[in-house]
Design an enzyme around this catalytic site. Structure first.
Site, PDB file in Angstrom:
ATOM      1  N   LYS A  68       0.816  -1.222   0.000  1.00 40.42           N
ATOM      2  CA  LYS A  68       0.000   0.000   0.000  1.00 40.42           C
ATOM      3  C   LYS A  68       0.845   1.265   0.000  1.00 40.42           C
ATOM      4  CE  LYS A  68      -1.399  -0.598   4.622  1.00 40.42           C
ATOM      5  NZ  LYS A  68      -0.488  -1.684   4.987  1.00 40.42           N
TER       6      LYS A  68
ATOM      7  N   ARG B 145      -6.995   1.297  11.281  1.00 39.94           N
ATOM      8  CA  ARG B 145      -6.528  -0.081  11.360  1.00 39.94           C
ATOM      9  C   ARG B 145      -7.446  -0.932  12.219  1.00 39.94           C
ATOM     10  NH1 ARG B 145      -1.054   0.454   9.955  1.00 39.94           N
ATOM     11  NH2 ARG B 145       0.227  -1.387  10.080  1.00 39.94           N
TER      12      ARG B 145
ATOM     13  N   ARG C 195      12.408  -6.356   2.107  1.00 42.71           N
ATOM     14  CA  ARG C 195      12.065  -4.925   2.135  1.00 42.71           C
ATOM     15  C   ARG C 195      13.224  -4.091   2.673  1.00 42.71           C
ATOM     16  NH1 ARG C 195       6.309  -2.830   4.138  1.00 42.71           N
ATOM     17  NH2 ARG C 195       6.824  -3.484   6.249  1.00 42.71           N
TER      18      ARG C 195
ATOM     19  N   ARG D  71      13.770  -2.168   8.532  1.00 44.98           N
ATOM     20  CA  ARG D  71      13.007  -1.714   9.694  1.00 44.98           C
ATOM     21  C   ARG D  71      13.090  -2.727  10.828  1.00 44.98           C
ATOM     22  NH1 ARG D  71       7.190  -0.229   7.473  1.00 44.98           N
ATOM     23  NH2 ARG D  71       6.678  -1.422   9.333  1.00 44.98           N
TER      24      ARG D  71
ATOM     25  N   ARG E 239       2.399  -9.189  13.446  1.00 40.22           N
ATOM     26  CA  ARG E 239       1.690  -8.115  12.740  1.00 40.22           C
ATOM     27  C   ARG E 239       0.584  -8.685  11.844  1.00 40.22           C
ATOM     28  NH1 ARG E 239       6.707  -5.627  10.219  1.00 40.22           N
ATOM     29  NH2 ARG E 239       5.302  -4.393   8.945  1.00 40.22           N
TER      30      ARG E 239
END
Ligand code: ADP
Ligand code: ZN
Length: 210
Positions: free
Chosen positions: A14, A90, A125, A158, A169
């Site tokens: 996203k 969320r 990532r 991250r 998550r």
């Protein structure tokens, strides 16, 4: 002013979609709740100090904390702007807070990616700590390995992108965030795109339905 919400699991892409569209159209403003929170953590603001522990565990930060940040951004935003909300709301409580602002929601786009693909995506990532650009070692590599194309900063992984935290998550996503699909379906706002088509086609598909 109006809002387009991006819904999707962590690693669904996203943020990449929103950043791409905002980069090519100045009436679109990308608002990433995660970037706002990481900015607050980096600056050491009271909100950042409170958020830090939750984020490192992969838990949601308290609704009031993130809602305040988002409503501040909304209040500062003026003119003919569509806000691309990435990472907020969320859960249903946050969606209700957003409705109370009275800002019209134009659409809610679910970026659909199977869980099985997510782990790989997040493992590859890389993020620019300075300009927030996102990369992936194979799917979206920078021109020079480990270096941001846009600003030359060294890319980082991250803290919450380690496999254990990613699992947590995803659990949080299914439990807290997925109920929003029904919430927005009932309001006639939900659209879906296949989020597994590569960055370019994902962005085009998003643009076509938003
Ligand atoms: P991702 O979409 O990859 O999970 P984000 O950058 O959106 O990453 O979020 C990182 C972390 O920031 C989340 O795991 C959570 O701790 C916190 N966070 C972001 N947005 C919210 C929100 N709307 N409500 C509560 N916590 C949030
Ligand atoms: Zn950069």
């Amino acid at each position: 002013m109006n809002i387009v919400i991006l819904l999707g699991a962590p690693g669904s892409g996203k943020g990449t979609i929103a950043a791409r569209l905002a980069g090519e159209n100045e009436n679109l403003k990308h608002i990433s709740s995660g970037d706002l929170l990481r900015g607050a953590v980096a600056k050491g603001t009271p909100a950042g100090l409170e958020a830090k522990g939750y984020m490192e565990k992969g838990a949601l930060v308290p609704d009031a904390l993130i809602a305040q940040m988002i409503t501040d951004v909304i209040a500062e935003t003026q003119g003919d702007v569509t806000m691309l909300l990435d990472g907020f709301p969320r859960n249903v409580a946050q969606a209700e807070i957003l409705e109370k602002t009275g800002v019209p929601i134009r659409s809610v786009v679910l970026v659909d990616v199977p869980d099985a693909i997510i782990a790989d995506r997040i493992a590859g990532r890389r993020t620019c700590p300075k300009c927030k650009a996102g990369y992936h070692v194979t799917a979206l590599p920078p021109k020079v390995e480990g270096v941001c194309d846009k600003c030359g900063e060294k890319l980082v992984i991250r803290k919450d992108d380690n496999p254990d935290t990613v699992k947590d998550r995803l659990v949080v996503y299914h439990r807290e965030t997925e109920p929003l699909i029904k919430f927005y379906e009932q309001r006639g706002l939900l659209r879906r795109i296949d989020g597994d088509q590569g960055p370019e086609k994902n962005a085009a598909a998003f643009k076509a339905v938003m």
